[in-house]
Write a protein that holds these residues in place. Structure first.
Motif, PDB file in Angstrom:
ATOM      1  N   GLU A 185       0.839  -1.206   0.000  1.00  0.00           N
ATOM      2  CA  GLU A 185       0.000   0.000   0.000  1.00  0.00           C
ATOM      3  C   GLU A 185       0.876   1.259   0.000  1.00  0.00           C
ATOM      4  O   GLU A 185       0.631   2.224   0.726  1.00  0.00           O
ATOM      5  N   ASN A 186       1.900   1.211  -0.862  1.00  0.00           N
ATOM      6  CA  ASN A 186       2.893   2.286  -0.937  1.00  0.00           C
ATOM      7  C   ASN A 186       2.484   3.297  -2.005  1.00  0.00           C
ATOM      8  O   ASN A 186       2.397   2.962  -3.188  1.00  0.00           O
ATOM      9  N   LYS A 187       2.240   4.529  -1.580  1.00  0.00           N
ATOM     10  CA  LYS A 187       1.764   5.573  -2.509  1.00  0.00           C
ATOM     11  C   LYS A 187       2.786   5.865  -3.605  1.00  0.00           C
ATOM     12  O   LYS A 187       2.414   6.052  -4.769  1.00  0.00           O
ATOM     13  N   CYS A 188       4.062   5.892  -3.253  1.00  0.00           N
ATOM     14  CA  CYS A 188       5.119   6.207  -4.223  1.00  0.00           C
ATOM     15  C   CYS A 188       5.183   5.159  -5.329  1.00  0.00           C
ATOM     16  O   CYS A 188       5.245   5.483  -6.511  1.00  0.00           O
ATOM     17  N   LEU A 189       5.134   3.872  -4.933  1.00  0.00           N
ATOM     18  CA  LEU A 189       5.202   2.787  -5.915  1.00  0.00           C
ATOM     19  C   LEU A 189       3.928   2.728  -6.760  1.00  0.00           C
ATOM     20  O   LEU A 189       3.987   2.468  -7.969  1.00  0.00           O
ATOM     21  N   LEU A 190       2.791   2.971  -6.145  1.00  0.00           N
ATOM     22  CA  LEU A 190       1.529   2.967  -6.887  1.00  0.00           C
ATOM     23  C   LEU A 190       1.512   4.074  -7.940  1.00  0.00           C
ATOM     24  O   LEU A 190       1.083   3.861  -9.073  1.00  0.00           O
ATOM     25  N   LEU A 191       1.993   5.258  -7.545  1.00  0.00           N
ATOM     26  CA  LEU A 191       2.042   6.378  -8.484  1.00  0.00           C
ATOM     27  C   LEU A 191       3.070   6.126  -9.578  1.00  0.00           C
ATOM     28  O   LEU A 191       2.835   6.457 -10.748  1.00  0.00           O
ATOM     29  N   SER A 192       4.207   5.506  -9.210  1.00  0.00           N
ATOM     30  CA  SER A 192       5.240   5.171 -10.200  1.00  0.00           C
ATOM     31  C   SER A 192       4.701   4.175 -11.225  1.00  0.00           C
ATOM     32  O   SER A 192       4.938   4.314 -12.432  1.00  0.00           O
ATOM     33  N   PHE A 193       3.963   3.163 -10.728  1.00  0.00           N
ATOM     34  CA  PHE A 193       3.348   2.174 -11.612  1.00  0.00           C
ATOM     35  C   PHE A 193       2.376   2.853 -12.577  1.00  0.00           C
ATOM     36  O   PHE A 193       2.388   2.583 -13.784  1.00  0.00           O
ATOM     37  N   PHE A 194       1.541   3.739 -12.046  1.00  0.00           N
ATOM     38  CA  PHE A 194       0.557   4.452 -12.861  1.00  0.00           C
ATOM     39  C   PHE A 194       1.245   5.282 -13.944  1.00  0.00           C
ATOM     40  O   PHE A 194       0.847   5.247 -15.113  1.00  0.00           O
ATOM     41  N   ILE A 195       2.291   6.017 -13.577  1.00  0.00           N
ATOM     42  CA  ILE A 195       2.993   6.893 -14.523  1.00  0.00           C
ATOM     43  C   ILE A 195       3.679   6.072 -15.616  1.00  0.00           C
ATOM     44  O   ILE A 195       3.583   6.404 -16.802  1.00  0.00           O
ATOM     45  N   MET A 196       4.364   4.985 -15.226  1.00  0.00           N
ATOM     46  CA  MET A 196       5.049   4.135 -16.218  1.00  0.00           C
ATOM     47  C   MET A 196       4.067   3.529 -17.207  1.00  0.00           C
ATOM     48  O   MET A 196       4.300   3.532 -18.420  1.00  0.00           O
ATOM     49  N   LEU A 197       2.951   3.004 -16.685  1.00  0.00           N
ATOM     50  CA  LEU A 197       1.952   2.378 -17.553  1.00  0.00           C
ATOM     51  C   LEU A 197       1.284   3.414 -18.452  1.00  0.00           C
ATOM     52  O   LEU A 197       1.007   3.148 -19.630  1.00  0.00           O
ATOM     53  N   LEU A 198       1.051   4.618 -17.919  1.00  0.00           N
ATOM     54  CA  LEU A 198       0.444   5.686 -18.713  1.00  0.00           C
ATOM     55  C   LEU A 198       1.366   6.130 -19.846  1.00  0.00           C
ATOM     56  O   LEU A 198       0.912   6.344 -20.981  1.00  0.00           O
ATOM     57  N   ILE A 199       2.676   6.245 -19.563  1.00  0.00           N
ATOM     58  CA  ILE A 199       3.653   6.632 -20.587  1.00  0.00           C
ATOM     59  C   ILE A 199       3.672   5.600 -21.721  1.00  0.00           C
ATOM     60  O   ILE A 199       3.653   5.959 -22.906  1.00  0.00           O
ATOM     61  N   ILE A 200       3.692   4.306 -21.366  1.00  0.00           N
ATOM     62  CA  ILE A 200       3.701   3.239 -22.369  1.00  0.00           C
ATOM     63  C   ILE A 200       2.419   3.274 -23.203  1.00  0.00           C
ATOM     64  O   ILE A 200       2.452   3.150 -24.432  1.00  0.00           O
ATOM     65  N   PHE A 201       1.282   3.463 -22.535  1.00  0.00           N
ATOM     66  CA  PHE A 201      -0.009   3.529 -23.231  1.00  0.00           C
ATOM     67  C   PHE A 201      -0.036   4.690 -24.221  1.00  0.00           C
ATOM     68  O   PHE A 201      -0.468   4.537 -25.372  1.00  0.00           O
ATOM     69  N   LEU A 202       0.448   5.864 -23.804  1.00  0.00           N
ATOM     70  CA  LEU A 202       0.467   7.045 -24.674  1.00  0.00           C
ATOM     71  C   LEU A 202       1.440   6.865 -25.835  1.00  0.00           C
ATOM     72  O   LEU A 202       1.162   7.296 -26.956  1.00  0.00           O
ATOM     73  N   LEU A 203       2.585   6.206 -25.575  1.00  0.00           N
ATOM     74  CA  LEU A 203       3.549   5.933 -26.644  1.00  0.00           C
ATOM     75  C   LEU A 203       2.947   4.996 -27.690  1.00  0.00           C
ATOM     76  O   LEU A 203       3.111   5.215 -28.895  1.00  0.00           O
ATOM     77  N   GLU A 204       2.270   3.951 -27.233  1.00  0.00           N
ATOM     78  CA  GLU A 204       1.619   3.012 -28.154  1.00  0.00           C
ATOM     79  C   GLU A 204       0.565   3.726 -28.995  1.00  0.00           C
ATOM     80  O   GLU A 204       0.473   3.510 -30.209  1.00  0.00           O
ATOM     81  N   ALA A 258      -4.627   1.107 -10.227  1.00  0.00           N
ATOM     82  CA  ALA A 258      -3.556   1.858  -9.569  1.00  0.00           C
ATOM     83  C   ALA A 258      -4.056   3.188  -9.016  1.00  0.00           C
ATOM     84  O   ALA A 258      -3.778   3.535  -7.852  1.00  0.00           O
ATOM     85  N   MET A 259      -4.781   3.941  -9.824  1.00  0.00           N
ATOM     86  CA  MET A 259      -5.255   5.255  -9.378  1.00  0.00           C
ATOM     87  C   MET A 259      -6.315   5.135  -8.289  1.00  0.00           C
ATOM     88  O   MET A 259      -6.324   5.913  -7.328  1.00  0.00           O
ATOM     89  N   THR A 260      -7.200   4.125  -8.426  1.00  0.00           N
ATOM     90  CA  THR A 260      -8.231   3.913  -7.395  1.00  0.00           C
ATOM     91  C   THR A 260      -7.593   3.572  -6.054  1.00  0.00           C
ATOM     92  O   THR A 260      -7.971   4.125  -5.013  1.00  0.00           O
ATOM     93  N   MET A 261      -6.614   2.661  -6.089  1.00  0.00           N
ATOM     94  CA  MET A 261      -5.959   2.272  -4.846  1.00  0.00           C
ATOM     95  C   MET A 261      -5.130   3.411  -4.268  1.00  0.00           C
ATOM     96  O   MET A 261      -5.098   3.622  -3.049  1.00  0.00           O
ATOM     97  N   TYR A 262      -4.489   4.168  -5.133  1.00  0.00           N
ATOM     98  CA  TYR A 262      -3.710   5.332  -4.675  1.00  0.00           C
ATOM     99  C   TYR A 262      -4.619   6.313  -3.931  1.00  0.00           C
ATOM    100  O   TYR A 262      -4.272   6.792  -2.840  1.00  0.00           O
ATOM    101  N   CYS A 263      -5.764   6.595  -4.514  1.00  0.00           N
ATOM    102  CA  CYS A 263      -6.717   7.525  -3.891  1.00  0.00           C
ATOM    103  C   CYS A 263      -7.230   6.976  -2.558  1.00  0.00           C
ATOM    104  O   CYS A 263      -7.387   7.721  -1.582  1.00  0.00           O
ATOM    105  N   GLN A 264      -7.474   5.649  -2.507  1.00  0.00           N
ATOM    106  CA  GLN A 264      -7.956   5.026  -1.277  1.00  0.00           C
ATOM    107  C   GLN A 264      -6.896   5.090  -0.175  1.00  0.00           C
ATOM    108  O   GLN A 264      -7.222   5.328   0.991  1.00  0.00           O
ATOM    109  N   VAL A 265      -5.639   4.888  -0.551  1.00  0.00           N
ATOM    110  CA  VAL A 265      -4.534   4.954   0.437  1.00  0.00           C
ATOM    111  C   VAL A 265      -4.393   6.373   0.963  1.00  0.00           C
ATOM    112  O   VAL A 265      -4.189   6.594   2.170  1.00  0.00           O
ATOM    113  N   VAL A 266      -4.483   7.344   0.067  1.00  0.00           N
ATOM    114  CA  VAL A 266      -4.390   8.758   0.475  1.00  0.00           C
ATOM    115  C   VAL A 266      -5.533   9.107   1.439  1.00  0.00           C
ATOM    116  O   VAL A 266      -5.320   9.773   2.463  1.00  0.00           O
TER     117      VAL A 266
END
Length: 238
Positions: free
Chosen positions: A78-97, A223-231
């Motif tokens: 339930e680590n906010k930093c890792l959850l946000l990092s996962f979200f950003i990495m996946l979003l970058i790949i999705f936008l690149l594709e 990722a974003m749902t869980m991040y918001c729930q942790v916050v």
């Protein structure tokens, strides 16, 4: 209630990313197997010699494993930093594709011309030392698709400086059959033949692309749902 919701999302995201990570392991394993056993099979480009099926699978598998690992640890801890990092990495790949797909459709004609020109340059490396991947790829493509050359069987005449084609162009394979008359060779151009095959299987390619996009969107949502729930949980506890 909020705690139960967080726990549900947590384990769903963990399972999702565990499957994501295992998929990456599988892709990486296939890539390594191809690199070891097939000599970088399917390296057709002379401009990008490292752009082989093996290398693409290894790079893709490694990225998927890293993203899946970050998502798993972020979810279970339930680590906010890792959850946000996962979200950003996946979003970058999705936008690149998405960008690559859009550019492909916008510049289809230019890509066609460049690809044919590059493939013709690659023919000159056929059968030379250190290019077993390219040689194997052309032999298998010409045999399986019953075609010869990029845009015409005469493409090989420039390579051999004579009226000759590789034996994989022959209607009936035999040693040095590429020295026989053109009547014994496949006439269909490989570029157009493969292109038609892809168009005929466009539905399967589209379904695969759509499934890939849905999986990525699902990962982003988790990722974003869980991040918001942790916050919210941290704010509530504070």
């Amino acid at each position: 209630m909020a705690h139960n919701c967080l726990q549900c999302i947590k384990y769903l995201m963990f399972v999702f990313n565990l499957l994501f990570w295992l998929g990456g392991c599988g892709i990486l394993g296939v890539g390594i197997w191809l690199a070891v056993t097939q000599g970088n099979f399917a390296t057709l480009s002379s401009s990008f010699p490292s752009l082989s099926a093996a290398n693409l699978l290894i790079v893709t598998g490694t990225f998927v494993m890293i993203i899946g690992f970050v998502g798993c640890i972020g979810a279970i801890k339930e680590n906010k930093c890792l959850l946000l990092s996962f979200f950003i990495m996946l979003l970058i790949i999705f936008l690149l594709e998405l960008t690559v797909v859009i550019l492909f459709f916008v510049y289809t004609d230019k890509i066609d011309k460049y690809a044919q020109r590059d493939l013709k340059k690659g023919l000159h490396l056929y059968g030379t030392n250190g290019n077993i991947g390219l040689t194997n790829a052309w032999s298998i493509i010409q045999t399986d698709f019953r075609c010869c050359g990029v845009s015409n069987y005469t493409d090989w005449f420039e390579v051999y400086n004579t009226t000759r084609v590789p034996d994989s162009c022959c209607l009936e394979f035999s040693e040095n059959c590429g020295l026989h008359s053109p009547g014994t060779w496949w006439k269909a151009p490989c570029y157009e033949t493969v292109k038609i095959w892809l168009q005929e299987n466009l539905l399967a390619v589209g379904i695969f692309g759509l499934c890939t996009a849905m999986v990525q969107i699902l990962g982003l949502t988790f990722a974003m749902t869980m991040y918001c729930q942790v916050v919210k949980a941290d704010t509530y506890c504070a």
